[in-house]
Design an enzyme around this catalytic site. Structure first.
Site, PDB file in Angstrom:
ATOM      1  N   ASP A  22       1.016  -1.322  -0.054  1.00 36.65           N
ATOM      2  CA  ASP A  22      -0.118   0.032  -0.022  1.00 36.65           C
ATOM      3  C   ASP A  22       0.747   1.455   0.055  1.00 36.65           C
ATOM      4  O   ASP A  22       2.025   1.058   0.000  1.00 36.65           O
ATOM      5  CB  ASP A  22      -0.918  -0.157   1.305  1.00 36.65           C
ATOM      6  CG  ASP A  22      -1.762   1.139   1.249  1.00 36.65           C
ATOM      7  OD1 ASP A  22      -2.453   1.558   0.381  1.00 36.65           O
ATOM      8  OD2 ASP A  22      -2.199   1.670   2.564  1.00 36.65           O
ATOM      9  N   ASP A  24      -0.350   5.010   1.091  1.00 35.87           N
ATOM     10  CA  ASP A  24      -0.557   5.960   2.039  1.00 35.87           C
ATOM     11  C   ASP A  24      -0.552   5.590   3.467  1.00 35.87           C
ATOM     12  O   ASP A  24      -1.150   4.615   3.766  1.00 35.87           O
ATOM     13  CB  ASP A  24      -1.891   6.769   1.956  1.00 35.87           C
ATOM     14  CG  ASP A  24      -1.775   7.418   0.274  1.00 35.87           C
ATOM     15  OD1 ASP A  24      -0.893   7.965  -0.091  1.00 35.87           O
ATOM     16  OD2 ASP A  24      -2.953   7.493  -0.295  1.00 35.87           O
TER      17      ASP A  24
END
Length: 239
Positions: A22, A24
């Site tokens: 991922d 953020d």
């Protein structure tokens, strides 16, 4: 650095290794989508009160797992759509210099490099749209990106609509599965690891061989502890 001892791909395997990340709050200590919105306010593309309020409301919805991604993408891309491709590209380059570059931490770069040195294939899997994340992926030297794809008009510019399956929640599983299928692979053919901070990413964390809760939010931290998943607090050490 001590966090590197938590790398999950040390076990020997004959299957090719796939390291999923991922973006953020996992590789970056911020939300790039939210920060892009704030940046458009600072450069005068959007009005502070109304846009800032709506941007925060969408962000809160995401954290709560109730975000309507289609509504959000229309909202989040509106300023860039109005500006046009040339001005939008220039603004994004400034965004990279002023917001993203200062947020890149050596801990994240070292984690990526460790996987590269191990011969893993790296794949960035994010719920943020491709306009925002494409240059970030390039900066991180991640050549495989799954992001929210944006529809284009006859001139090739973004329309504000989503093209295909959005890479959010269960959509991340579907998009990675399609990425594998395009290469003649299935989940059983790879040794997969996924790093994420978000409870929204539980579907993909449950699907991979080796989930790693990375800088996890409270709900994900509790779930990881319950299930015995590794917890990696990547930004505990300051640069």
């Amino acid at each position: 650095m001590t966090y590197l001892t938590m790398m999950p791909n040390e076990t020997s395997t004959q299957r090719p290794r796939l390291a999923l990340f991922d973006l953020d709050h996992t590789l970056l200590p911020l939300d790039s989508d939210y920060e892009w919105g704030e940046f458009t306010i600072r450069i005068g593309w959007c009005e502070r009160d109304d846009f800032g309020r709506r941007n925060q409301a969408f962000f809160d919805d995401y954290l709560a797992g109730r975000l309507d991604v289609h509504d959000y993408v229309r909202f989040a891309t509106e300023a860039a759509r109005r500006a046009g491709p040339q001005q939008a590209a220039a603004a994004h380059a400034r965004f990279m210099r002023e917001v993203i570059e200062p947020a890149i931490r050596p801990q994240a770069l070292a984690l990526l490099q460790r996987h590269r040195q191990a011969g893993d294939t790296l794949l960035l899997v994010t719920a943020t749209n491709e306009f925002v994340t494409g240059p970030i992926a390039q900066r991180l030297e991640m050549h495989e990106l799954i992001a929210v794809q944006l529809q284009r008009d006859a001139q090739g510019w973004i329309t504000g609509e989503i093209d295909g399956v959005p890479s959010m929640r269960e959509g991340k599983v579907r998009r990675v599965q399609a990425w594998l299928a395009a290469r003649g692979l299935g989940w059983q053919d790879v040794d997969s690891t996924f790093y994420s901070d978000s409870f929204n990413d539980v579907p993909l964390l449950e699907r991979v061989d080796q989930p790693v809760a990375t800088n996890p939010d409270a709900r994900l931290r509790a779930l990881a502890q319950e299930r015995g998943w590794p917890v990696l607090d990547l930004f505990t050490e300051q640069p």
